[in-house]
Write a protein that holds these residues in place. Structure first.
Motif, PDB file in Angstrom:
ATOM      1  N   GLN A  81      19.380  65.797  10.897  1.00 21.85           N
ATOM      2  CA  GLN A  81      18.282  66.820  11.300  1.00 21.85           C
ATOM      3  C   GLN A  81      19.304  68.197  11.782  1.00 21.85           C
ATOM      4  OE1 GLN A  81      15.114  66.096  13.471  1.00 21.85           O
ATOM      5  NE2 GLN A  81      14.680  63.963  12.624  1.00 21.85           N
ATOM      6  N   GLU A  96      20.223  60.025  11.573  1.00 18.20           N
ATOM      7  CA  GLU A  96      19.093  60.648  11.688  1.00 18.20           C
ATOM      8  C   GLU A  96      19.603  61.956  12.211  1.00 18.20           C
ATOM      9  OE1 GLU A  96      16.188  60.049  10.403  1.00 18.20           O
ATOM     10  OE2 GLU A  96      15.264  62.017  11.096  1.00 18.20           O
ATOM     11  N   THR A 126      13.060  68.533  19.515  1.00 18.82           N
ATOM     12  CA  THR A 126      12.447  68.427  18.276  1.00 18.82           C
ATOM     13  C   THR A 126      12.001  66.763  18.229  1.00 18.82           C
ATOM     14  OG1 THR A 126      14.562  68.286  17.120  1.00 18.82           O
ATOM     15  CG2 THR A 126      13.284  70.283  16.912  1.00 18.82           C
ATOM     16  N   GLN A 127      12.829  66.044  18.657  1.00 19.78           N
ATOM     17  CA  GLN A 127      12.386  64.391  18.480  1.00 19.78           C
ATOM     18  C   GLN A 127      13.226  63.827  19.714  1.00 19.78           C
ATOM     19  OE1 GLN A 127      13.390  63.189  14.327  1.00 19.78           O
ATOM     20  NE2 GLN A 127      12.410  61.346  14.959  1.00 19.78           N
TER      21      GLN A 127
END
Ligand code: PHB
Length: 384
Positions: free
Chosen positions: A213, A209, A191-192
């Motif tokens: 998430q 972060e 996803t990132q």
């Protein structure tokens, strides 16, 4: 007059094969001696020198003379640094380096000057991909190889959503990409991709972060001093209790002692492990530990194998390093009897090798099995 005659006599002598065979082979070691990768550089150098020492200080009957440059893992200084070895010292072969950005500059300089280069670590895919060359060899890996294997395993473990975190430079980005390839092929989704500049270790904002998430898994590429700090910070943030951390084996190779409890149980993939328990590896590890009073790791193996590969080329050329075609043919076709297990080189001159699945237990990376057998890099864009 006397000196002139002596010089002339030397010249005459040196135009014969006999002279070529008695002068030492000049090996230019370009490795980091300072910075976050300093320890990796030292292990590579020690591995290389151990193999040479095991052959009585010679390779294929030739003495070895070392020239050294500390590349500081700084790509901005790389071209100047490599030219010290190529132009000033006129080395016969370059051995280096750890950092992909520095190694890319070395490969370019090696191509342009037609200097023989053996890369004993840096994984930059292009070195044995789009930039591949007859005179460029690697005894380590491409960034894609262990990363892809880790992605495949993470997907098999049932994770669906993952994030990656790394330094923003060739090795980190290519490693993250390799993980994405393997993980998404197995049905997962990354996803990132989180990054920070090399060699920064201010991980806090990025860990916050990740906590926010809540992915099923995290894949991290860090090595050396940065890997020590990352693994400790990940555990200190409590993330190791809720989100499994994966990585290429660099995350825990040569770093476990410093990482301590924070590294326990971490699963990684790499072309080496600490308990392969083969006669070849046991003999290597014993001699390495006796000689350097520390345990061997993957970097030591890659340096050791760089010396083995050079020896294969020299042997094929009867010890004559100037007989370039024979040296290259000998290297390209050699089967390296590595402590990691025997390997051959692909047409692009990169190891085709088993990628082990490992888990940290106590102070070793314990082999759990083979994640992918005889994995070859796709070598995109390589034309020789
Ligand atoms: C790289 O920059 O290619 C690199 C550095 C350290 C590692 C692995 C790869 O442990």
């Amino acid at each position: 007059m006397k000196t002139k005659i002596a010089a002339l006599a030397a010249m005459l002598l040196c135009s014969t094969l006999a002279c070529a065979q008695t002068t030492p082979i000049k090996v230019g070691l370009m490795l980091p001696a300072t910075g976050t990768y300093a320890n990796l550089g030292e292990m590579i150098e020690n591995g290389f020198k151990l193999y040479v020492a095991e052959q009585g200080g010679k390779l294929a009957g030739r003495d070895i003379q070392y020239f050294k440059v500390d590349d500081e893992s700084d790509p901005a200084k790389a071209t100047d640094n490599v030219n010290k070895l190529i132009k000033r010292d006129q080395v016969d072969v370059l051995v280096g380096t750890v950092h992909s950005g520095v190694a890319l500059a070395m490969a370019k300089a090696a191509r342009e000057s037609n200097t023989l280069l053996i890369v004993p670590n840096a994984g930059a895919d292009a070195i044995t991909g789009a930039m591949c060359a007859k005179n460029v060899f690697r005894t380590s890996f491409t960034n894609w190889q262990p990363a892809y294997a880790m992605g495949v395993v993470a997907a098999k473990n049932g994770h669906k959503k993952a994030m990656t975190i790394t330094w923003n430079y060739a090795a980190g980005n290519e490693s993250a990409k390799g993980f994405v390839d393997g993980f998404e092929k197995g049905g997962g989704k990354v996803t990132q991709n989180l990054t920070l500049a090399f060699p920064n270790v201010e991980f806090q904002a990025l860990l916050t972060e990740i906590a926010a998430q809540k992915p099923d898994a995290v894949y991290a590429f860090f090595a050396g001093g940065g890997a020590v700090k990352f693994v400790k910070d990940y555990a200190a943030a409590g993330l190791n209790k809720t989100i499994p951390l994966y990585g290429p084996g660099f995350l825990t190779d040569g770093t476990i002692d410093a990482q301590g409890a924070a590294a326990q149980g971490l699963t990684t993939t790499l072309h080496y492990a600490d308990n392969l328990n083969t006669p070849r590896d046991n003999a290597f590890r014993l001699n390495f530990a006796k000689t350097y009073k520390t345990n061997a790791d993957v970097y030591a193996v890659q340096g050791y194998d760089a010396a083995q590969l050079l020896e294969s080329g020299l042997k094929a050329a009867g010890g004559d390093i100037k007989n370039r075609d024979k040296v290259i043919a000998g290297m390209a076709s050699s089967q390296v009897d590595s402590p990691r297990g025997k390997f051959t080189l692909s047409a692009a001159h990169n190891p085709v090798q088993d990628i082990y699945l490992r888990q940290v237990k106590g102070n070793i990376n314990e082999m759990k099995g083979i994640a992918i057998k005889a994995l070859a890099d796709p070598a995109k864009g390589c034309k020789m």
